[in-house]
Design a protein around this motif. Structure first.
Motif, mmCIF file in Angstrom:
data_model
loop_
_atom_site.group_PDB
_atom_site.id
_atom_site.type_symbol
_atom_site.label_atom_id
_atom_site.label_comp_id
_atom_site.label_asym_id
_atom_site.label_seq_id
_atom_site.Cartn_x
_atom_site.Cartn_y
_atom_site.Cartn_z
ATOM 1 N N GLU A 41 0.825 -1.212 0.000
ATOM 2 C CA GLU A 41 0.000 0.000 0.000
ATOM 3 C C GLU A 41 0.857 1.259 0.000
ATOM 4 N N ASN A 42 2.038 1.220 0.632
ATOM 5 C CA ASN A 42 2.825 2.430 0.828
ATOM 6 C C ASN A 42 4.184 2.457 0.145
ATOM 7 N N ALA A 43 4.706 1.324 -0.256
ATOM 8 C CA ALA A 43 6.091 1.259 -0.739
ATOM 9 C C ALA A 43 6.323 2.082 -2.004
ATOM 10 N N LEU A 44 5.393 2.053 -2.950
ATOM 11 C CA LEU A 44 5.596 2.799 -4.194
ATOM 12 C C LEU A 44 5.686 4.293 -3.910
ATOM 13 N N GLU A 45 4.751 4.817 -3.152
ATOM 14 C CA GLU A 45 4.776 6.237 -2.808
ATOM 15 C C GLU A 45 6.049 6.583 -2.021
ATOM 16 N N ASN A 46 6.389 5.759 -1.048
ATOM 17 C CA ASN A 46 7.587 6.021 -0.244
ATOM 18 C C ASN A 46 8.848 5.996 -1.095
ATOM 19 N N TYR A 47 8.945 4.999 -1.986
ATOM 20 C CA TYR A 47 10.138 4.906 -2.826
ATOM 21 C C TYR A 47 10.235 6.105 -3.775
ATOM 22 N N LEU A 48 9.132 6.469 -4.407
ATOM 23 C CA LEU A 48 9.159 7.598 -5.336
ATOM 24 C C LEU A 48 9.485 8.904 -4.612
ATOM 25 N N ASN A 49 8.994 9.055 -3.384
ATOM 26 C CA ASN A 49 9.346 10.242 -2.601
ATOM 27 C C ASN A 49 10.844 10.289 -2.337
ATOM 28 N N LEU A 50 11.433 9.160 -1.987
ATOM 29 C CA LEU A 50 12.884 9.100 -1.767
ATOM 30 C C LEU A 50 13.625 9.364 -3.076
ATOM 31 N N SER A 51 13.238 8.688 -4.113
ATOM 32 C CA SER A 51 13.923 8.778 -5.397
ATOM 33 C C SER A 51 13.843 10.174 -6.014
ATOM 34 N N ASN A 52 12.740 10.869 -5.774
ATOM 35 C CA ASN A 52 12.536 12.195 -6.357
ATOM 36 C C ASN A 52 12.831 13.334 -5.390
ATOM 37 N N ALA A 53 13.384 13.020 -4.230
ATOM 38 C CA ALA A 53 13.671 14.050 -3.228
ATOM 39 C C ALA A 53 14.756 15.004 -3.725
ATOM 40 N N LYS A 54 14.748 16.213 -3.201
ATOM 41 C CA LYS A 54 15.782 17.191 -3.541
ATOM 42 C C LYS A 54 17.139 16.654 -3.119
ATOM 43 N N THR A 55 18.143 16.984 -3.922
ATOM 44 C CA THR A 55 19.507 16.523 -3.678
ATOM 45 C C THR A 55 20.476 17.537 -4.279
ATOM 46 N N SER A 56 21.695 17.509 -3.801
ATOM 47 C CA SER A 56 22.727 18.390 -4.359
ATOM 48 C C SER A 56 23.301 17.833 -5.660
#
Length: 182
Positions: A41-56
């Protein structure tokens, strides 16, 4: 190893259906590995949030890390996906092969990044002092180091998911490094 099924849109929760719709609009399809996250239920959203998070790290630098990590972890799905994405970010086939091996003779700063990503992955986070020192000597910052470690973790998650589920690769399949360099 058995292959997990890749869930179809109608087989996932409403929340994941909405994410599938967004992926379809952004990418043109829902990659099998992303669909596999939707068994949760949550892994796809959680992974995409991590993968698309702001980064340097910019998109091209992220691909350096993704390719080196996926090679060390021997993940054919991620190697195939990130070979395609690497080309979209301007890397040549030869450069992608080098990056997969943890090197970038064409750019000393990217070489330090690729070397660090490979070293971190091979040593489960215990990077060699000389590799970290070279990373800093090439102009990278402590922020870049932390963001690289987070990205190594991000990519390792996907590598592990594919290696456990063995869902079909839906990108042009990357050749094994030793075959591609002969």
């Amino acid at each position: 190893m058995s292959t997990f099924n890749v869930p179809k849109r109608e087989e996932v929760s409403e929340k994941n259906q909405s994410i599938f719709d967004s992926l379809e609009k952004a990418v043109g399809f829902v990659p099998n590995l992303f669909a596999t996250y939707a068994h949760s239920e949550n892994a796809l959203e959680n992974y995409l949030n991590l993968s698309n998070a702001k980064t340097s790290l910019n998109a091209k630098q992220k691909e350096v890390v993704n390719l080196a990590v996926s090679e060390v972890n021997n993940c054919i799905y991620c190697l195939s996906a990130h070979t395609a994405i690497g080309k979209m970010n301007g890397f040549t086939e030869g450069q992608i092969l080098e990056l997969r091996s943890g090197q970038a003779s064409f750019d000393s700063k990217l070489n330090a990044l690729a070397s660090l990503a490979k070293n971190l992955t091979e040593n489960r986070g215990a990077a060699d002092d000389r590799v970290v020192e070279n990373f800093f000597n090439e102009g990278w910052t402590k922020e870049n180091l932390i963001d690289t470690i987070v990205l190594v973790g991000d990519k390792t998650i996907s590598n592990y998911l594919h290696k456990t589920t063995n869902v079909p690769v839906d990108f042009p399949v990357a050749q094994p490094l030793e075959v591609a360099t002969i």
